[in-house]
Design a protein around this motif. Structure first.
Motif, PDB file in Angstrom:
ATOM      1  N   PHE A 130       0.839  -1.196   0.000  1.00  0.00           N
ATOM      2  CA  PHE A 130       0.000   0.000   0.000  1.00  0.00           C
ATOM      3  C   PHE A 130       0.876   1.249   0.000  1.00  0.00           C
ATOM      4  CE2 PHE A 130       1.047  -0.807   4.378  1.00  0.00           C
ATOM      5  CZ  PHE A 130       1.156   0.451   4.970  1.00  0.00           C
ATOM      6  N   PHE A 131       0.283   2.366  -0.426  1.00  0.00           N
ATOM      7  CA  PHE A 131       0.963   3.658  -0.448  1.00  0.00           C
ATOM      8  C   PHE A 131       1.216   4.094   0.995  1.00  0.00           C
ATOM      9  CE2 PHE A 131       0.404   8.436  -1.187  1.00  0.00           C
ATOM     10  CZ  PHE A 131       1.721   8.609  -1.585  1.00  0.00           C
ATOM     11  N   PRO A 132       2.463   4.331   1.404  1.00  0.00           N
ATOM     12  CA  PRO A 132       2.757   4.563   2.824  1.00  0.00           C
ATOM     13  C   PRO A 132       2.121   5.807   3.410  1.00  0.00           C
ATOM     14  CG  PRO A 132       4.734   4.845   1.460  1.00  0.00           C
ATOM     15  CD  PRO A 132       3.698   4.223   0.589  1.00  0.00           C
ATOM     16  N   GLU A 133       1.730   6.785   2.576  1.00  0.00           N
ATOM     17  CA  GLU A 133       1.087   7.974   3.122  1.00  0.00           C
ATOM     18  C   GLU A 133      -0.313   7.690   3.661  1.00  0.00           C
ATOM     19  OE1 GLU A 133       2.785  11.252   3.361  1.00  0.00           O
ATOM     20  OE2 GLU A 133       4.141   9.537   3.290  1.00  0.00           O
ATOM     21  N   TYR A 134      -0.843   6.474   3.407  1.00  0.00           N
ATOM     22  CA  TYR A 134      -2.105   6.119   4.037  1.00  0.00           C
ATOM     23  C   TYR A 134      -2.010   6.185   5.562  1.00  0.00           C
ATOM     24  CZ  TYR A 134      -3.952   4.237  -0.401  1.00  0.00           C
ATOM     25  OH  TYR A 134      -4.419   4.074  -1.686  1.00  0.00           O
ATOM     26  N   VAL A 135      -0.835   5.917   6.095  1.00  0.00           N
ATOM     27  CA  VAL A 135      -0.672   5.916   7.551  1.00  0.00           C
ATOM     28  C   VAL A 135      -0.985   7.297   8.134  1.00  0.00           C
ATOM     29  CG1 VAL A 135       0.923   5.546   9.465  1.00  0.00           C
ATOM     30  CG2 VAL A 135       0.966   3.994   7.500  1.00  0.00           C
ATOM     31  N   PRO A 136      -0.328   8.391   7.686  1.00  0.00           N
ATOM     32  CA  PRO A 136      -0.706   9.688   8.250  1.00  0.00           C
ATOM     33  C   PRO A 136      -2.111  10.141   7.866  1.00  0.00           C
ATOM     34  CG  PRO A 136       0.955   9.967   6.518  1.00  0.00           C
ATOM     35  CD  PRO A 136       0.874   8.505   6.825  1.00  0.00           C
ATOM     36  N   TYR A 137      -2.603   9.745   6.691  1.00  0.00           N
ATOM     37  CA  TYR A 137      -3.968  10.111   6.330  1.00  0.00           C
ATOM     38  C   TYR A 137      -4.961   9.569   7.375  1.00  0.00           C
ATOM     39  CZ  TYR A 137      -2.205  10.923   1.520  1.00  0.00           C
ATOM     40  OH  TYR A 137      -1.510  11.353   0.417  1.00  0.00           O
ATOM     41  N   VAL A 138      -4.789   8.298   7.728  1.00  0.00           N
ATOM     42  CA  VAL A 138      -5.726   7.640   8.640  1.00  0.00           C
ATOM     43  C   VAL A 138      -5.463   8.053  10.087  1.00  0.00           C
ATOM     44  CG1 VAL A 138      -6.454   5.400   9.550  1.00  0.00           C
ATOM     45  CG2 VAL A 138      -6.143   5.697   7.087  1.00  0.00           C
TER      46      VAL A 138
END
Length: 399
Positions: A130-138
């Motif tokens: 998965f795209f790692p920026e999903y972590v800060p988005y969520v």
């Protein structure tokens, strides 16, 4: 006092950005033409001439007050209608203006979507890689991101693992097809299986579970295939889109969330997004970018170069003995490393001025990503360098 959460993020900067910065610095030393930078997913083709002409025409014919004034908080109403009409014609779903919310790219779209359908402490599922920026988005929404393990043989969803992980605390599922980093295009069968599991669990748990579909690579498809549209399979879908890749305008930061008309509270969700904007300071994207995409809504750049580049790299990697799934779209390829440690593998590649991204931050160790949004000539020139790297660093493979 400085917010310690954001301060702690300084120690976990984007690996992709750091590698891109390294490549730029190395290019100043030896000439950027000699650095084979596969790090950053920055479109490499020109925006359509029609897009530039449309923006120029707006500047020449619209009053300054209209062109540069604030648009409504949900986005320009006319533009929202044009987006809805395009989706309705293309995918047969009866979107209306009220279902569209304009955003600053897909990132802004996901940020709003997650906040709209989760509360702090809820769980969001996504699928490796998965795209790692999903972590800060969520996490920025106060929710928790959990990762469904990858199905390594083809990077379709592991539906058995998904079924086990779709527990009552899960309020949303975040998917990305075509996928960054693997390039996998999820099949209709995969999407139908995901949708059926989610419908079953909605009924079992007695609450909505929203599908948040991240689709910035929707138009970059290979081998003559068509992109299955996830919202066609599941009504509680929020489609997050960016024109960055299709029109090659990433710096304009323009996208949208499209609420499926049959979703729970479909007529109110765009209004809710507007209230979310008040809290995160989004306040709708630039007016000129909205007008530009409105005039070119069904156009794309010449995206064929990405398929040409993919074929060159895929054939070369297979010839060198890599295990790699053929991408169905996007401009990424995701081979398995020739050793278990992806960071060590990519560091060895740097000695040859091959800038590859290790997969650890994509939720799947042992792989590397190549973003082949480059001039085709540069991709061709990288192939003998790739071969020299493999033959020198991993000579046992050729005995």
């Amino acid at each position: 006092m400085i917010n310690q959460r954001y301060k702690s993020m300084l120690a976990a900067k984007s690996v992709i950005r750091e590698l891109s910065e390294y490549a730029t610095a190395r290019g100043r030393e030896i000439g950027y033409e000699n650095v084979f930078d596969f790090s950053l997913g920055n479109p490499s083709v020109e925006a359509p001439a029609e897009y530039n002409q449309a923006v120029i025409h707006r500047y020449q014919t619209m009053s300054s007050m209209d062109l540069h004034g604030y648009s409504p908080s949900l986005g320009n109403t006319q533009v929202r209608g044009i987006v809805a009409d395009s989706l309705r014609r293309r995918f047969g779903i009866p979107y209306e203006t009220r279902h569209i919310f304009m955003t600053s790219g897909a990132a802004g779209a996901i940020a709003h979507a997650v906040r709209a359908v989760t509360s702090p402490g809820d769980t969001v599922l996504t699928f490796a890689p998965f795209f790692p920026e999903y972590v800060p988005y969520v996490e920025g929404a106060g929710a928790r991101l959990e990762i469904v393990p990858a199905r390594r043989e083809n990077f379709q969803a592991d539906t058995d693992a998904f079924l086990q992980m779709l527990t009552p605390d899960v309020q949303a599922v975040l998917i990305n097809t075509p996928n960054n980093p693997s390039g996998a295009l999820w099949s209709e069968e995969t999407l139908e299986q995901i949708a059926e599991i989610m419908r079953q669990k909605e009924e079992e748990y007695g609450h909505d579970i929203f599908l948040i579909s991240d689709e910035p690579y929707r138009e970059i498809i290979f081998d003559g295939k068509k992109t299955p549209y996830p919202a066609a399979f599941y009504s509680n879908t929020l489609t997050c889109y960016s024109f960055s890749k299709s029109l090659s305008v990433p710096g304009e930061r323009i996208g949208y969330v499209a609420v499926h008309p049959k979703a729970t509270e479909a007529d109110d969700l765009a209004l809710i997004f507007g209230q979310i904007s008040r809290g995160i300071g989004h306040n709708c994207p630039a007016s000129t970018a909205q007008y530009g995409i409105a005039d070119c809504i069904d156009q794309t750049s010449d995206l064929s170069v990405y398929e040409t580049n993919m074929n060159l790299l895929y054939d070369a990697l297979i010839d060198l003995g890599f295990t790699v799934t053929r991408p169905g779209g996007s401009f990424y390829i995701f081979p398995k490393c020739l050793e278990e440690d992806a960071i060590a593998f990519c560091n060895k590649a740097k000695k040859y001025d091959l800038i590859l991204v290790p997969s650890d931050h994509f939720g799947l160790p042992g792989y590397f990503r190549m973003a082949y949004c480059l001039d085709t000539d540069k991709v061709r020139r990288s192939l003998p360098v790739l071969r020299r790297f493999v033959e020198t660093e991993y000579p046992g493979r050729f005995l």
